[in-house]
Design a protein around this motif. Sequence first.
Motif, mmCIF file in Angstrom:
data_model
loop_
_atom_site.group_PDB
_atom_site.id
_atom_site.type_symbol
_atom_site.label_atom_id
_atom_site.label_comp_id
_atom_site.label_asym_id
_atom_site.label_seq_id
_atom_site.Cartn_x
_atom_site.Cartn_y
_atom_site.Cartn_z
ATOM 1 N N SER A 1 21.282 7.362 -2.544
ATOM 2 C CA SER A 1 22.006 8.186 -1.471
ATOM 3 C C SER A 1 21.443 8.024 -0.217
ATOM 4 O O SER A 1 21.895 7.881 0.721
ATOM 5 N N ASP A 2 19.860 8.228 -0.169
ATOM 6 C CA ASP A 2 19.233 8.141 1.097
ATOM 7 C C ASP A 2 19.131 6.527 1.847
ATOM 8 O O ASP A 2 19.244 6.350 2.980
ATOM 9 N N LEU A 3 19.152 5.580 0.985
ATOM 10 C CA LEU A 3 19.386 4.508 1.435
ATOM 11 C C LEU A 3 20.720 4.128 1.988
ATOM 12 O O LEU A 3 20.988 3.456 3.043
ATOM 13 N N GLU A 4 21.821 4.445 1.349
ATOM 14 C CA GLU A 4 22.914 4.066 1.676
ATOM 15 C C GLU A 4 23.364 5.001 3.151
ATOM 16 O O GLU A 4 23.954 4.671 3.946
ATOM 17 N N SER A 5 22.703 6.291 2.970
ATOM 18 C CA SER A 5 22.900 6.944 4.476
ATOM 19 C C SER A 5 22.024 6.855 5.549
ATOM 20 O O SER A 5 22.472 6.734 6.432
ATOM 21 N N PHE A 6 20.565 6.246 5.389
ATOM 22 C CA PHE A 6 19.897 6.132 6.473
ATOM 23 C C PHE A 6 19.087 4.922 6.444
ATOM 24 O O PHE A 6 18.635 4.620 7.460
ATOM 25 N N GLY A 7 19.373 4.128 5.440
ATOM 26 C CA GLY A 7 18.996 2.329 5.586
ATOM 27 C C GLY A 7 17.327 2.472 5.744
ATOM 28 O O GLY A 7 16.659 3.266 5.013
ATOM 29 N N TYR A 8 16.890 1.395 6.368
ATOM 30 C CA TYR A 8 15.539 1.012 6.398
ATOM 31 C C TYR A 8 14.768 1.172 7.686
ATOM 32 O O TYR A 8 13.707 0.577 7.735
ATOM 33 N N HIS A 9 15.470 1.638 8.616
ATOM 34 C CA HIS A 9 14.721 1.526 9.882
ATOM 35 C C HIS A 9 14.730 2.996 10.565
ATOM 36 O O HIS A 9 14.494 3.022 11.679
ATOM 37 N N SER A 10 14.798 4.290 9.818
ATOM 38 C CA SER A 10 14.689 5.506 10.042
ATOM 39 C C SER A 10 13.107 5.622 10.207
ATOM 40 O O SER A 10 12.326 5.385 9.308
ATOM 41 N N ASP A 11 12.676 6.732 11.177
ATOM 42 C CA ASP A 11 11.255 6.982 11.285
ATOM 43 C C ASP A 11 10.855 7.933 10.252
ATOM 44 O O ASP A 11 9.586 7.943 9.971
ATOM 45 N N PHE A 12 11.751 8.606 9.511
ATOM 46 C CA PHE A 12 11.485 9.415 8.571
ATOM 47 C C PHE A 12 11.824 8.965 7.138
ATOM 48 O O PHE A 12 11.501 9.872 6.143
ATOM 49 N N GLN A 13 12.226 7.821 6.910
ATOM 50 C CA GLN A 13 12.342 7.114 5.664
ATOM 51 C C GLN A 13 11.602 5.791 5.532
ATOM 52 O O GLN A 13 11.960 5.018 6.183
ATOM 53 N N ASP A 14 10.874 5.660 4.425
ATOM 54 C CA ASP A 14 10.570 4.117 3.942
ATOM 55 C C ASP A 14 10.657 4.070 2.583
ATOM 56 O O ASP A 14 10.870 5.102 1.779
ATOM 57 N N ILE A 15 10.828 2.646 2.017
ATOM 58 C CA ILE A 15 10.866 2.568 0.699
ATOM 59 C C ILE A 15 9.852 1.221 0.483
ATOM 60 O O ILE A 15 10.150 0.271 1.170
ATOM 61 N N TRP A 16 9.020 1.218 -0.643
ATOM 62 C CA TRP A 16 8.276 0.294 -1.057
ATOM 63 C C TRP A 16 8.413 -0.166 -2.401
ATOM 64 O O TRP A 16 9.047 0.503 -3.399
ATOM 65 N N ALA A 17 8.283 -1.296 -2.800
ATOM 66 C CA ALA A 17 8.530 -1.951 -4.214
ATOM 67 C C ALA A 17 7.255 -2.467 -4.719
ATOM 68 O O ALA A 17 6.405 -3.206 -4.052
ATOM 69 N N ASP A 18 6.879 -2.738 -5.983
ATOM 70 C CA ASP A 18 5.856 -3.321 -6.550
ATOM 71 C C ASP A 18 6.828 -4.677 -7.124
ATOM 72 O O ASP A 18 7.697 -4.366 -7.973
ATOM 73 N N LEU A 19 6.356 -5.838 -6.560
ATOM 74 C CA LEU A 19 7.033 -7.255 -7.081
ATOM 75 C C LEU A 19 6.358 -7.895 -8.153
ATOM 76 O O LEU A 19 4.897 -7.757 -8.030
ATOM 77 N N ASP A 20 6.804 -8.501 -9.013
ATOM 78 C CA ASP A 20 6.088 -9.177 -10.037
ATOM 79 C C ASP A 20 6.023 -10.783 -9.482
ATOM 80 O O ASP A 20 6.577 -10.877 -8.130
ATOM 81 N N GLU A 21 5.446 -11.454 -10.238
ATOM 82 C CA GLU A 21 4.954 -12.945 -9.874
ATOM 83 C C GLU A 21 6.321 -13.673 -9.495
ATOM 84 O O GLU A 21 6.251 -14.575 -8.813
ATOM 85 N N ASP A 22 7.448 -13.219 -9.991
ATOM 86 C CA ASP A 22 8.831 -13.870 -9.695
ATOM 87 C C ASP A 22 9.458 -13.181 -8.538
ATOM 88 O O ASP A 22 10.614 -13.544 -8.112
ATOM 89 N N ARG A 23 8.807 -12.247 -7.782
ATOM 90 C CA ARG A 23 9.182 -11.324 -6.857
ATOM 91 C C ARG A 23 10.491 -10.343 -7.267
ATOM 92 O O ARG A 23 11.024 -10.240 -6.311
ATOM 93 N N LYS A 24 10.346 -10.000 -8.383
ATOM 94 C CA LYS A 24 11.272 -9.234 -8.836
ATOM 95 C C LYS A 24 10.777 -7.694 -9.050
ATOM 96 O O LYS A 24 9.347 -7.563 -9.346
ATOM 97 N N ILE A 25 11.618 -6.898 -8.719
ATOM 98 C CA ILE A 25 11.170 -5.405 -8.657
ATOM 99 C C ILE A 25 10.746 -4.838 -9.908
ATOM 100 O O ILE A 25 11.502 -4.876 -10.942
ATOM 101 N N ARG A 26 9.527 -4.200 -10.039
ATOM 102 C CA ARG A 26 9.244 -3.459 -11.299
ATOM 103 C C ARG A 26 9.066 -2.032 -11.108
ATOM 104 O O ARG A 26 9.297 -1.328 -12.074
ATOM 105 N N SER A 27 8.879 -1.493 -9.829
ATOM 106 C CA SER A 27 8.803 -0.130 -9.669
ATOM 107 C C SER A 27 9.223 0.021 -7.875
ATOM 108 O O SER A 27 9.096 -0.894 -7.137
#
Length: 266
Positions: free
Chosen positions: A29-55
């Motif tokens: 919901s937060d990603l759909e509503s506010f995206g990736y450029h809001s100063d109040f929201q960030d999202i990080w991901a841990d990527l494996d060796e194939d650059r696939k998301i693990r968490s």
Amino acid sequence: MIKKLTEADHQAVIQYLSKDSEMNLFIISDLESFGYHSDFQDIWADLDEDRKIRSVLLRYYHTYIPYARGDFDVTPYVEIIMKDDRFELLQGKADVTEKFEVIPSVRHAQKRTAYYAKLSALTKADAHSGALSQVKRATLDDVDRIFELRSQIATFIPSKSSRHSLWKSMEKGVSRTFYIEDEKGQMISAASTAAENSMSAMIVGVCTLPEHRRKGLASLCMTVLCQELVNEKRTPCLFYDNPSAGKIYKRLGFHDFGLWNMYRVM
């Protein structure tokens, strides 16, 4: 490898989160509503060796929501949270959030664990079709009435921003409320949504004035609300920690599918 995600990563992260969409209701919901450029929201991901998301870890203001389907390295996320000197709340899937108890402020925080339930199909026996005409849909003009009702409920603890937040959410279309009023026009029972997204919605604010309880009014509001969400192919979800409330929700067709932890830093 930890990466701060951008719009270019949207398809990949939504694909990852959608495999457990109800558990990731807030993040989606937060990603759909506010995206990736809001100063109040960030999202990080841990990527494996194939650059696939693990968490992933979402920050919304000073609230953090982690998610992982398997084992993951909590260390870089701990470092991110500990840099936020205004950190207020950590919440998420129980077995994921418990790994963050290595943070002293989380370990000593006020912890609440709730059952997380979802609805796939509304139980027809509880539809009460003849009484559903009592249920009305709230508009922005009803925001003060909603808060007047909630203020009379002992378990409702409004914050300074609660009213404004509800108004903005209704205006944005990520929250809706259905209610019943008495013959004098006083709102006496209601049920609302929060954090609606394209796949699911969180049921919140289910309440009835004490003198009008045990009449099935909240169930009527829930029935109309949930049927509308199901018709839109959105899964209704909710938290509960009261066994009596759990029985009511299960009669409507909800079933438990996990535990959710909330750590409120004092």
